[in-house]
Design an enzyme around this catalytic site. Structure first.
Site: not given
Length: 478
Positions: A251, A271, A298, A318, A375
């Site tokens: 978050g 989420e 989802d 993300d 990431c």
């Protein structure tokens, strides 16, 4: 029977009496070791199953852990020395079945005996290992001889274990306070300056510990890396917009969006993982982000034709990724399973999921801006995903747009337009992120015929069926 009961009654009181005789430092260390053992068990079990509940930091700094600083230090140091600790126990062969059932606590205590604070050791498990101290030290000496090194520091090098200091960043939550006020407050204790790229980001020296600072605990400041903080800024949502954060937990990016929107408009934070939904809600509450609606759903199941999403103008995507760019921040390099080489099969499955999620985001009719970020340092999760969706993006009127024009590190040149996407470097920037921004140049998406519409519906149904099983296979859904 009465005698047995009487003896049983004396044990708890005797144990309590022993605890009362401990100094406050010994009592604090005793509880810290047991809290550390619980966290360590969760970490090692999740790592063994490749189903981590959270990063090492998120587990240590959860509300249930009381002595966070001591627990964090013990967990990290024990993980750092874990290969040595396991080899010492294997060589010494001192653990009975009783103590093997508490192996995480044994690891923590042995770290303190060999490398930490032996003076503060108190408790039954501690006494047991202290009685075996000579055998354990002899086992360590044998290990040094076997590895052909003279010092423990050399032994750590032989296990390829090292410290990786990293600049500390903290983002000011402008929903609660302004940047200038935060700077004034922090300068009373720390060396701190404002970041030139992300205006609400502050920079501290490596190893600056802010976890217990009042501004962090109150949600006025969030501990968030620079690259992570660049993602919401890249999306650039405006106040009163409706925005979807497609894979929102834990978050930090969600509440950053809320701050950029000045608490106005609406953010739908999705989420799929039930445990992470709770973490997401806690983050939103801590930030005071009242314009965020958390959905346990989802993202792939959210229909672009649903009137509820007809006004969504921006999507932040993300998605779950390998995390190869944040091994230092997440402390993944301390985990037993960590290797610099990623599993190719897992990467391919992740990329398939990431591509589906991005294709789905592109199909929302009113969306003007989409940020895709990971990431990860792996091309298969980054440029390859972007390249694969470019034809679809173009058909909807989207184009890649340059973000942070002065940033020097750009995408790998495997497609036309790679200069628009952004990379941060694992060495230069201390974390490896990838960020791409799609902006719709057309007023509305092209009209699709009935056949295309039916095929699109069929594809979405297939995605709905596959996403659950794909995430379960990847170990991302508990």
């Amino acid at each position: 029977m009465a005698r047995k009961k009487a003896q049983g009654d004396t044990k708890p009181s005797a144990k309590k009496s022993n605890q009362n005789r401990l100094s406050s430092a010994e009592r604090s260390a005793l509880f810290a070791r047991r809290e550390s053992a619980k966290v360590l068990r969760t970490i090692l079990q999740g790592d063994a199953r490749r189903q981590a509940v959270g990063s090492i930091k998120s587990l240590v700094y959860s509300p249930s852990v009381r002595n966070k600083r001591a627990t964090f230090a013990l967990v990290c140091q024990t993980l750092k020395y874990l290969p040595v600790i396991k080899d010492v126990f294997h060589t010494a062969n001192v653990l009975s079945c009783k103590w093997k059932r508490q192996e995480e606590l044994m690891y923590i205590i042995l770290y303190d005996i060999l490398f930490g604070q032996e003076a503060l050791l108190a408790g039954d498990a501690e006494k047991f290992l202290l009685q075996k101290k000579d055998v354990l030290q002899a086992a360590l000496a044998k290990l040094l001889v076997r590895k052909k090194v003279k010092h423990v520091s050399d032994l750590m090098t032989s296990y390829k274990i090292s410290d990786l200091p990293k600049t500390r960043y903290a983002r000011v939550n402008t929903l609660k306070m302004d940047v200038e006020s935060a700077l004034v407050e922090f300068k009373k204790q720390y060396e701190v300056c404002q970041d030139a790229v992300v205006p609400d980001l502050l920079i501290f020296p490596p190893r600056t510990d802010l976890h217990d600072h009042p501004l962090v605990k109150s949600g006025s400041v969030f501990l968030q890396g620079k690259a992570s903080s660049m993602v919401a800024v890249a999306l650039g949502p405006k106040p009163r917009w409706e925005v979807i954060d497609a894979c929102a937990a834990p978050g930090n990016k969600t509440v950053h969006l809320a701050a950029l929107m000045k608490g106005n408009g609406k953010i739908i934070a999705c989420e799929l993982n039930k445990e992470r939904v709770k973490r997401l809600k806690d983050t939103v509450e801590l930030a005071g982000a009242t314009n965020v609606e958390v959905k346990h759903e989802d993202f792939l199941n959210m229909s672009p034709e649903d009137p509820a999403y007809s006004k969504v103008q921006a999507i932040l995507l993300d998605p779950s990724c390998s995390g190869s760019g944040t091994v230092v921040d997440r402390l993944d390099h301390l985990l037993p399973s960590y290797t610099a080489e990623s599993d190719v099969n897992r990467l391919e499955k992740l990329a398939a999921f990431q591509r589906k999620a991005l294709e789905h985001a592109l199909s929302f009719p009113a969306v003007e801006r989409i940020v895709y970020s990971t990431c990860s340092i792996n091309q298969v999760e980054n440029e390859d995903v972007i390249k694969s969706v470019l034809p679809l993006a173009s058909s909807y009127g989207f184009e890649l747009t340059t973000i942070f024009p002065q940033w020097p590190r750009r995408g790998h040149p495997i497609f036309d337009g790679s200069q628009h996407v952004l990379r941060t470097d694992l060495i230069e920037d201390q974390e490896g992120f990838f960020i791409a921004l799609f902006v719709r140049k057309c007023v509305s998406p092209p009209v699709r015929d009935v056949g295309n519409t039916l095929r699109a519906v069929q594809r979405r149904k297939k995605r709905k069926m596959n996403s659950f099983f794909l995430l379960r296979t990847l170990g991302l859904l508990l």
